[in-house]
Design a protein around this motif. Structure first.
Motif, PDB file in Angstrom:
ATOM      1  N   VAL A  17     -64.302  -2.020  23.060  1.00  0.00           N
ATOM      2  CA  VAL A  17     -64.393  -1.005  22.000  1.00  0.00           C
ATOM      3  C   VAL A  17     -65.692  -1.169  21.220  1.00  0.00           C
ATOM      4  CG1 VAL A  17     -63.372  -0.209  19.822  1.00  0.00           C
ATOM      5  CG2 VAL A  17     -61.900  -0.684  21.798  1.00  0.00           C
ATOM      6  N   LEU A  21     -68.949   1.489  20.827  1.00  0.00           N
ATOM      7  CA  LEU A  21     -69.377   1.934  19.501  1.00  0.00           C
ATOM      8  C   LEU A  21     -70.809   1.540  19.177  1.00  0.00           C
ATOM      9  CD1 LEU A  21     -66.124   1.260  17.461  1.00  0.00           C
ATOM     10  CD2 LEU A  21     -67.019   3.467  18.230  1.00  0.00           C
ATOM     11  N   GLU A  30     -65.039   9.012  18.851  1.00  0.00           N
ATOM     12  CA  GLU A  30     -63.753   8.429  18.500  1.00  0.00           C
ATOM     13  C   GLU A  30     -63.183   7.788  19.749  1.00  0.00           C
ATOM     14  OE1 GLU A  30     -59.416   9.565  16.629  1.00  0.00           O
ATOM     15  OE2 GLU A  30     -60.740  11.185  17.264  1.00  0.00           O
ATOM     16  N   ILE A  31     -62.744   6.554  19.622  1.00  0.00           N
ATOM     17  CA  ILE A  31     -62.105   5.858  20.731  1.00  0.00           C
ATOM     18  C   ILE A  31     -60.605   5.847  20.465  1.00  0.00           C
ATOM     19  CG2 ILE A  31     -61.847   3.683  21.965  1.00  0.00           C
ATOM     20  CD1 ILE A  31     -64.765   3.103  21.310  1.00  0.00           C
ATOM     21  N   VAL A  32     -59.863   6.342  21.443  1.00  0.00           N
ATOM     22  CA  VAL A  32     -58.405   6.343  21.357  1.00  0.00           C
ATOM     23  C   VAL A  32     -57.878   5.410  22.434  1.00  0.00           C
ATOM     24  CG1 VAL A  32     -56.297   7.715  21.505  1.00  0.00           C
ATOM     25  CG2 VAL A  32     -58.379   8.713  20.513  1.00  0.00           C
ATOM     26  N   VAL A  33     -57.224   4.359  22.010  1.00  0.00           N
ATOM     27  CA  VAL A  33     -56.609   3.415  22.934  1.00  0.00           C
ATOM     28  C   VAL A  33     -55.146   3.825  23.104  1.00  0.00           C
ATOM     29  CG1 VAL A  33     -55.846   1.027  23.215  1.00  0.00           C
ATOM     30  CG2 VAL A  33     -58.157   1.506  22.404  1.00  0.00           C
ATOM     31  N   ALA A  46     -57.104  -3.546  19.012  1.00  0.00           N
ATOM     32  CA  ALA A  46     -57.820  -2.276  19.149  1.00  0.00           C
ATOM     33  C   ALA A  46     -58.120  -1.670  17.782  1.00  0.00           C
ATOM     34  CB  ALA A  46     -57.011  -1.307  19.999  1.00  0.00           C
ATOM     35  N   GLU A  47     -57.139  -1.680  16.891  1.00  0.00           N
ATOM     36  CA  GLU A  47     -57.344  -1.163  15.529  1.00  0.00           C
ATOM     37  C   GLU A  47     -58.424  -1.951  14.800  1.00  0.00           C
ATOM     38  OE1 GLU A  47     -53.411  -1.457  13.933  1.00  0.00           O
ATOM     39  OE2 GLU A  47     -52.844   0.537  14.661  1.00  0.00           O
ATOM     40  N   ALA A  51     -60.773   1.299  16.922  1.00  0.00           N
ATOM     41  CA  ALA A  51     -60.182   2.380  17.716  1.00  0.00           C
ATOM     42  C   ALA A  51     -58.935   2.931  17.039  1.00  0.00           C
ATOM     43  CB  ALA A  51     -59.809   1.876  19.107  1.00  0.00           C
ATOM     44  N   ARG A  52     -58.621   4.183  17.363  1.00  0.00           N
ATOM     45  CA  ARG A  52     -57.338   4.752  16.976  1.00  0.00           C
ATOM     46  C   ARG A  52     -56.374   4.400  18.094  1.00  0.00           C
ATOM     47  NH1 ARG A  52     -55.035  10.483  17.229  1.00  0.00           N
ATOM     48  NH2 ARG A  52     -57.004  11.054  18.218  1.00  0.00           N
TER      49      ARG A  52
END
Length: 85
Positions: A17, A21, A30-33, A46-47, A51-52
């Motif tokens: 992640v 970035l 935006e990274i969504v895991v 991840a947070e 990441a979201r």
């Protein structure tokens, strides 16, 4: 939006992640895991990395994770990456 489906990869995910970035030329992304019911700290890591997280309560497999979450996002997906098979 970059979607990363993952299952129990807390040790590898934060660096992935952060690497995305930090890339030059990426701009705002935006990274969504999509955490497919991991048994470790994948969601939390991840947070913390920025990441979201969308977390499944039970493991559904990579393809199901991508289909369900892509439909939920209702936005243009820039890319999809994978942590394994």
């Amino acid at each position: 939006i970059l979607v990363i489906p993952v299952y129990s990869h807390a040790e590898l995910l934060p660096e992935a992640v952060r690497s995305v970035l930090s890339q030059e030329g990426v701009g705002e992304i935006e990274i969504v895991v999509v955490d497919d019911a991991s048994k470790d700290r994948t969601s939390r890591e991840a947070e913390l990395a920025g990441a979201r997280v969308m977390k499944h309560s039970e493991n559904q497999g990579k393809a199901a994770a991508l289909r369900a979450e892509a439909a939920d996002l209702k936005a243009a997906i820039t890319g999809i990456t994978s942590t394994g098979p």
